[in-house]
Design a protein around this motif. Structure first.
Motif, PDB file in Angstrom:
ATOM      1  N   CYS A 134       4.258   7.285   0.071  1.00 10.86           N
ATOM      2  CA  CYS A 134       3.141   6.786   0.590  1.00 10.86           C
ATOM      3  C   CYS A 134       3.250   6.064   1.869  1.00 10.86           C
ATOM      4  O   CYS A 134       4.157   5.245   2.088  1.00 10.86           O
ATOM      5  CB  CYS A 134       2.233   6.282  -0.478  1.00 10.86           C
ATOM      6  SG  CYS A 134       1.757   7.360  -1.775  1.00 10.86           S
ATOM      7  N   ALA A 168      -0.600  10.233   2.166  1.00 11.85           N
ATOM      8  CA  ALA A 168       0.543  11.052   1.810  1.00 11.85           C
ATOM      9  C   ALA A 168       0.453  12.468   2.304  1.00 11.85           C
ATOM     10  O   ALA A 168      -0.629  13.150   2.553  1.00 11.85           O
ATOM     11  CB  ALA A 168       0.691  10.929   0.075  1.00 11.85           C
ATOM     12  N   ALA A 197       3.520  13.790  -4.142  1.00 10.42           N
ATOM     13  CA  ALA A 197       3.135  12.856  -3.400  1.00 10.42           C
ATOM     14  C   ALA A 197       1.787  12.270  -3.516  1.00 10.42           C
ATOM     15  O   ALA A 197       1.480  11.145  -3.370  1.00 10.42           O
ATOM     16  CB  ALA A 197       3.310  13.173  -1.775  1.00 10.42           C
TER      17      ALA A 197
END
Length: 245
Positions: A27, A40, A47
């Motif tokens: 992130c 992300a 993610a």
């Protein structure tokens, strides 16, 4: 260890570092034209889950997707309507988030979004340059759910800490009023009125214009209950498709 980059002194280095973190499934925190966002890789399910975990938010509030150009819409939806193009032409880049029907073959696990996806082109030169390097990003407000959205990178770091790999410092947010959210998956409707007003939207898409008042409707009295919208502790989490701001 999280790294903070000053985008004004080293924009290229900041983009390279952020793009590397995104490619690694991590992130990042980035400035936008509203509040700071946590982002992300929108095509990486793990993610995106990391983003939701960082915010301590469930999958029932999927983040929207930021793109660099209007032309990228056709990769996300095959229903590019006249209303969508008109709104994009009038308000993108800018503080308008549009909920559309996702392309049936779209490989993005953003949470429990059903068949829809929320999209925005931010009015921030650096952020759009970053998006050209990373591709579409899932982005939500840079805060823990229930707490105020971050308007500085320091506020984002205080809330998110080591859950974020790279922090991009663009100075204080210029305008913390969140984006307006419009749903175009059926009859056009406003899910949240933010920086762009209903009047402005209605001049582009008449279906979004304010309703004419009913001259026969009675005025409410002080003792008559009226319908009010509940106050959301996190204004950027409103609606079925959450917005970063």
């Amino acid at each position: 260890m999280a790294r903070v980059w000053d985008i004004s002194s080293d924009p290229d280095g900041a983009i390279d570092a952020a793009a590397a973190a995104v490619a690694d499934g991590r992130c990042i925190v980035l400035p936008t034209d509203t509040v700071y966002g946590i982002g992300a890789d929108a095509t990486n399910a793990a993610a995106v889950q990391g983003l939701l975990d960082a915010k301590e938010r469930g999958r029932d509030m999927p983040p929207p997707v930021l793109i660099a150009e209007v032309g990228m819409l056709r990769a996300l939806t095959d229903e590019v309507s006249e209303d969508l193009l008109a709104l994009a032409d009038a308000f993108w880049p800018g503080a308008l988030t549009v909920v559309v029907t996702a392309h049936p073959h779209l490989r993005m696990d953003l949470g429990d979004r059903g068949a829809t996806i929320a999209v925005r082109v931010p009015d921030h030169d650096f952020t759009r340059a970053l998006l050209r390097a990373t591709g579409p990003l899932a982005v939500s407000s840079a805060n823990v759910s229930g707490r105020p959205a971050a308007t500085t990178v320091e506020q984002a770091r205080e809330q998110l800490g080591k859950r974020v790999k790279v922090y991009l410092d663009g100075g204080p947010a210029a305008d913390a009023v969140p984006s307006t959210i419009v749903d175009l998956t059926g009859e056009p409707r406003i899910l949240r009125e933010g920086r762009i007003s209903r009047d402005e939207l209605g001049r582009v898409v008449p279906a979004l214009a304010p309703a004419d008042p009913d001259p026969t409707a009675a005025e409410p009295t002080d003792t008559e209950p009226t319908d009010t919208e509940p106050t959301d502790a996190e204004p950027t989490d409103a609606g079925p498709a959450a917005a970063e701001g």
